[in-house]
Design an enzyme around this catalytic site. Structure first.
Site, PDB file in Angstrom:
ATOM      1  N   ASP A  86       0.859  -1.181   0.000  1.00  0.00           N
ATOM      2  CA  ASP A  86       0.000   0.000   0.000  1.00  0.00           C
ATOM      3  C   ASP A  86       0.895   1.231   0.000  1.00  0.00           C
ATOM      4  OD1 ASP A  86      -0.907  -0.323   3.544  1.00  0.00           O
ATOM      5  OD2 ASP A  86       0.998   0.100   2.559  1.00  0.00           O
ATOM      6  N   SER A  87       0.291   2.413  -0.055  1.00  0.00           N
ATOM      7  CA  SER A  87       1.095   3.632  -0.202  1.00  0.00           C
ATOM      8  C   SER A  87       1.679   4.109   1.115  1.00  0.00           C
ATOM      9  CB  SER A  87       0.226   4.742  -0.791  1.00  0.00           C
ATOM     10  OG  SER A  87      -0.789   5.063   0.160  1.00  0.00           O
ATOM     11  N   GLY A  88       1.133   3.643   2.219  1.00  0.00           N
ATOM     12  CA  GLY A  88       1.590   4.110   3.530  1.00  0.00           C
ATOM     13  C   GLY A  88       0.725   5.215   4.081  1.00  0.00           C
ATOM     14  N   GLY A  89      -0.021   5.882   3.214  1.00  0.00           N
ATOM     15  CA  GLY A  89      -0.800   7.048   3.635  1.00  0.00           C
ATOM     16  C   GLY A  89      -1.907   6.709   4.618  1.00  0.00           C
ATOM     17  N   PHE A  90      -2.659   5.703   4.289  1.00  0.00           N
ATOM     18  CA  PHE A  90      -3.817   5.354   5.116  1.00  0.00           C
ATOM     19  C   PHE A  90      -3.404   4.967   6.522  1.00  0.00           C
ATOM     20  CE2 PHE A  90      -8.037   4.112   5.992  1.00  0.00           C
ATOM     21  CZ  PHE A  90      -7.992   2.927   6.717  1.00  0.00           C
ATOM     22  N   ASP A 137      -2.954   8.357  -2.131  1.00  0.00           N
ATOM     23  CA  ASP A 137      -4.215   9.059  -2.394  1.00  0.00           C
ATOM     24  C   ASP A 137      -4.595   9.880  -1.170  1.00  0.00           C
ATOM     25  OD1 ASP A 137      -6.514   6.269  -1.705  1.00  0.00           O
ATOM     26  OD2 ASP A 137      -4.546   6.772  -0.868  1.00  0.00           O
ATOM     27  N   GLN A 191     -11.298   7.675  -5.669  1.00  0.00           N
ATOM     28  CA  GLN A 191     -11.895   8.276  -4.466  1.00  0.00           C
ATOM     29  C   GLN A 191     -13.143   9.058  -4.874  1.00  0.00           C
ATOM     30  OE1 GLN A 191     -11.098   7.551  -1.520  1.00  0.00           O
ATOM     31  NE2 GLN A 191      -9.049   6.686  -1.711  1.00  0.00           N
ATOM     32  N   GLY A 203     -11.564   4.258  -0.217  1.00  0.00           N
ATOM     33  CA  GLY A 203     -12.425   5.113   0.584  1.00  0.00           C
ATOM     34  C   GLY A 203     -13.694   4.457   1.064  1.00  0.00           C
ATOM     35  N   ASP A 234      -8.582  -7.241  -0.004  1.00  0.00           N
ATOM     36  CA  ASP A 234      -7.634  -7.434   1.098  1.00  0.00           C
ATOM     37  C   ASP A 234      -8.321  -7.045   2.388  1.00  0.00           C
ATOM     38  OD1 ASP A 234      -7.273  -4.331   0.760  1.00  0.00           O
ATOM     39  OD2 ASP A 234      -6.231  -4.848   2.626  1.00  0.00           O
ATOM     40  N   CYS A 265     -14.539 -27.822   4.984  1.00  0.00           N
ATOM     41  CA  CYS A 265     -13.175 -27.305   4.832  1.00  0.00           C
ATOM     42  C   CYS A 265     -12.167 -28.448   4.842  1.00  0.00           C
ATOM     43  CB  CYS A 265     -12.864 -26.323   5.960  1.00  0.00           C
ATOM     44  SG  CYS A 265     -11.196 -25.616   5.860  1.00  0.00           S
ATOM     45  N   CYS A 298      -8.793 -27.970   5.152  1.00  0.00           N
ATOM     46  CA  CYS A 298      -7.493 -27.506   5.632  1.00  0.00           C
ATOM     47  C   CYS A 298      -6.958 -28.419   6.731  1.00  0.00           C
ATOM     48  CB  CYS A 298      -7.556 -26.054   6.107  1.00  0.00           C
ATOM     49  SG  CYS A 298      -8.131 -25.796   7.814  1.00  0.00           S
ATOM     50  N   CYS A 350      -8.914 -28.431  10.064  1.00  0.00           N
ATOM     51  CA  CYS A 350     -10.214 -29.111  10.037  1.00  0.00           C
ATOM     52  C   CYS A 350     -10.052 -30.616   9.885  1.00  0.00           C
ATOM     53  CB  CYS A 350     -11.093 -28.519   8.938  1.00  0.00           C
ATOM     54  SG  CYS A 350     -11.607 -26.833   9.358  1.00  0.00           S
ATOM     55  N   HIS A 376      -6.770 -21.722   9.714  1.00  0.00           N
ATOM     56  CA  HIS A 376      -8.053 -22.090   9.123  1.00  0.00           C
ATOM     57  C   HIS A 376      -8.730 -20.900   8.449  1.00  0.00           C
ATOM     58  CE1 HIS A 376     -12.155 -23.374   8.491  1.00  0.00           C
ATOM     59  NE2 HIS A 376     -12.506 -22.253   9.121  1.00  0.00           N
TER      60      HIS A 376
END
Lengths: 363, 407
Positions: free
Chosen positions: A98-102, A152, A195, A222, A272, A310, A312, A315, A340
């Protein structure tokens, strides 16, 4: 099918559609991924105690790293010297930063946004510092992820008034600065972020502006910040309609399985969220029926696996009753539930891809 | 269950242990630590492939005393099935490896005080055997009345009597179909006579082996040596011997030298918690420093924290960014994939993955240590190995991964 143009380092091929939903192949410098896909968030590049082998077993295709945390530790220059985050972590698949801004705005004291960039107090010594679009891209160039995000100006969806418009126009001005600063367009894909809050007109302007820049991919930002579901889906629908068909679309911060399914139906490809691993730490498991709270007393005598559908490792091996006795007492407890939960999200991604591919998406 | 001695070097011996389950391995062997049946930080599905010898674990029945876990393990059909560790040896040891020290409190005829999942409480015979039977371990230790060496004579004698009575009682309560899996406890901490008496009594019982208790409680190292010797002299040669409470490399060497076959050790985990990587050399390439060093083990400064004195500061400000593995040439998962600088940064960011990666390496390295011990016994060079090892320990054998390595 789109060939690789000079400013792109990816190939995006839509393999099948169902109405607006698409199943695609996203070929990145480090990995050939299949979308729709969920990206687990790895802060420093690791996902809460899971080893690389486990992440590969779980079919994680792209992992998200937080630029803010990585820049603090181990630092962009160290990563640059080593040859990038892939090499540092020894992760053979794809990465996105990510940009780091958020993160700065949400984590830091007295963070503020000006035309120059994000001003904040250094967490190390309290001195005033500035993260400009150029800085963000330079740091991300050093980290070396397959996909990098533009800096942004993001406002909460609950914000109203002229601030929303200001942020949208600033985002457009900043994308040009990001593009100019990007020194590795043939190895890293710069995604722009749409945005405009909940305002359809602002969103339209932003969409037009970003699409005109012909970026390798786009994110819808946003959202996921307290707006109502109807508003959320309306904005996603509008954005996917306004974004090019032949480029990947990433809705940021989405992790509830239901939201992912709806956004996929509306034409999005990538997601994400910290939710799956965060909720595991509180003893909650994601299952087909919803969320299972393992700390609940009823779990003590429930000898079924977390999720009967599941496959995995957790499970296959352990019962809810056993996990109930572990979750609040042993670190291993939340490690197993995290495992899981990630598996659940990866299975969801695979199901979305294959159901669209095989023409049975509505189920 | 079958135990056969294959080779000897002094009193140390290599044996092959074949469990009723069919699992076979060589002794002296390390029992890896579990909590509630699972490794502390190592992903359980990674345990099988961690090392060729990573097959044997200890667990503490005291964690399984109460519901819901008591009911859960019974319903699962034992601790192997519960923790999905079929194919492993699970050895029940009463003493909590990561818990508090034994204080030698008063015990009644019916039970002694232990650290359980709900705090310190008296655990009685019936309850103990109920849990042992529900867990279905491959080997289990009889209920001990374990006391440290400084308790009064009377209390010490009482602990020997209790332990012997409880051994008989445990044997009478074990499930017949599980066969002979009991390790009879030998106590006697404060007195060599009592130690001998305890061993004599246990030796006459129909057990699979013995578990020597009352060690790792601050006793003098030389005294410990005498106690081990005196006890083992009374025990039959062809039965297994386990000791609990001893775990550091020097303690392991002392125990093996006296004739011990099984040890559960928290040493790897203790290092991991302190952000230390085990790095001591395992091969006798370095020539002996003092060829005529005596038979006594070197004084171990603070048994419980021996490892922290052996720290070597490889502060990489001198070396730049260190992209080498924790131990060059180590074939563990961590060393094959990751670098010191990466693990260092994980630690500094409080990422749990750091603990996982370190513990995998430390466990691997310790299993290699045990293998080196066995090789030295087979070559009848155990004494040389032990002398070499303890002499080169002075120069520091661990690497502190938490120290920053970037200038």
């Amino acid at each position: 099918m789109l060939g690789i143009s000079p400013s792109m380092a990816l190939r995006f091929e839509v393999l099948a559609r169902h109405n607006r939903a698409r199943a695609s192949r996203l070929t990145l410098p480090h990995y050939e991924a299949l979308t729709p896909l969920f990206m687990p968030v790895g802060t420093q590049g690791t996902i809460k105690g899971l080893t690389n082998d486990q992440l590969e077993d779980l079919d994680c295709q792209i992992i998200l790293g937080n630029t803010y945390h990585l820049a603090l530790r181990p630092g962009a220059d160290l990563l640059d010297t080593i040859g990038g985050l892939h090499k540092f972590m020894n992760w053979p698949r794809a990465l996105l930063t990510d940009s780091g801004g958020f993160q700065m705005v949400s984590l830091l004291h007295l963070a503020d946004i000006t035309e120059e960039g994000v001003t904040f107090q250094s967490p190390v010594d309290g001195k005033p510092m500035l993260l400009t679009p150029e800085d963000s891209i330079q740091i991300q160039n050093k980290i070396g992820a397959d996909i990098i995000m533009a800096l942004d100006d993001v406002v909460k969806t609950t914000t109203t008034g002229p601030r929303v418009e200001e942020a949208m126009y600033r985002t457009l001005r900043w994308i040009d600065r990001c593009i100019a600063a990007h020194s590795r367009p043939h190895e890293q894909n710069l995604f722009g972020i749409v945005q405009g809050g909940l305002d359809p007109q602002l969103r339209d302007i932003c969409l037009e502006g970003l699409v005109a820049r012909n970026l390798p991919g786009y994110a819808i930002g946003g959202l996921a910040g307290g707006e109502g579901k109807d508003a959320f889906w309306r904005v996603v629908a509008q954005c996917t309609a306004g974004l090019p068909e032949d480029k990947p679309r990433y809705v940021m911060g989405i992790g509830f399985p239901l939201d992912i399914v709806v956004c996929t139906a509306l034409g999005a490809d990538m997601y994400d969220c910290v939710y799956p691993t965060r909720t595991a730490r509180f003893g909650s498991a994601l299952v087909s029926e919803g969320v299972l709270r393992l700390t609940h007393a009823a779990m003590a005598t429930d000898y079924r696996p977390l999720d009967s559908s599941c496959t995995c490792m957790v499970c296959k091996r352990y019962t809810r009753a056993y996990l109930h006795t572990l979750v609040t007492k042993e670190a291993m407890g939340s490690q197993l539930v995290s495992y899981h939960n990630i598996s659940h999200m990866m299975q969801l991604s695979r199901n979305l891809h294959s159901s669209i591919l095989e023409g049975r998406f509505p189920e | 269950m079958e135990f056969t001695v294959r080779a000897c070097s002094g009193h140390g011996r290599v044996g092959s242990l074949r469990l009723a389950s069919g699992l076979e391995f060589e002794t002296p062997s390390l029992l890896m630590i579990t909590r509630r049946g699972l490794p502390v930080v190592i992903p359980p599905e990674m345990l099988m492939d961690l090392h060729p010898d990573s097959r044997a674990c200890q667990f503490t029945p005291m964690h399984f005393l109460e519901d819901p876990l008591a009911a859960v393990v019974a319903k699962a059909g034992g601790v192997h099935k519960l923790a999905s560790l079929t194919g492993f040896a699970m050895v029940a040891v009463a003493r909590d490896s990561l818990g508090n020290e034994i204080a030698g409190e008063e015990a009644s005829n019916l039970g002694a005080s232990f650290e359980t999942s709900s705090g310190r409480r008296i655990v009685g015979l019936e309850k103990y055997m109920e849990v042992v039977n529900a867990c279905k371990p491959d080997l289990w230790v009889s209920l001990p009345d374990e006391v440290p060496h400084w308790v009064p004579e009377k209390r010490n004698r009482e602990s020997v009597d209790h332990t012997s009575q409880w051994l008989d009682h445990c044997l009478s309560l074990q499930h017949a179909e599980h066969g002979n899996r009991c390790l009879g406890v030998v106590v006697g901490a404060g007195s060599l006579e009592e130690r001998a008496r305890s061993a004599e009594q246990a030796a006459t019982r129909n057990v699979a082996g013995f578990s020597l208790a009352g060690f790792g409680l601050g006793e003098d190292v030389a005294q410990r040596g005498f106690h081990l010797e005196v006890a083992i002299a009374k025990l039959p040669n062809d039965k297994l011997r386990h000791v609990c409470g001893l775990g550091s490399p020097e303690e392991v060497l002392q125990a093996v030298g006296a004739g011990i076959d099984l040890l559960d050790s928290t040493y790897p985990y203790m290092l991991t918690k302190e952000c230390l990587a085990m790095t001591f050399p395992l091969k006798m390439e370095v020539p002996l420093r003092n060829a005529d060093r005596d038979m006594q083990p070197t004084p171990d400064h603070g048994v419980a924290s021996g490892f922290s004195l052996a720290k070597v500061n490889l502060r990489s400000a001198t070396y730049g960014i260190d992209e080498t593995p924790l131990v060059t040439g180590c074939k563990c998962y961590t060393c094959k994939r990751h670098t010191k600088v990466y693990i260092n940064q994980l630690l500094n960011s409080n990422e749990t993955l750091a603990q996982t990666l370190l513990e995998i390496h430390n466990t691997y390295h310790y299993l290699e240590f045990f293998k080196a011990i066995r090789e030295s016994i087979k070559a009848d060079k155990f004494h040389e190995f032990r002398t070499w090892f303890t002499s080169q320990r002075v120069f520091g054998m661990t690497y502190d991964v938490s120290e920053s390595f970037v200038a």
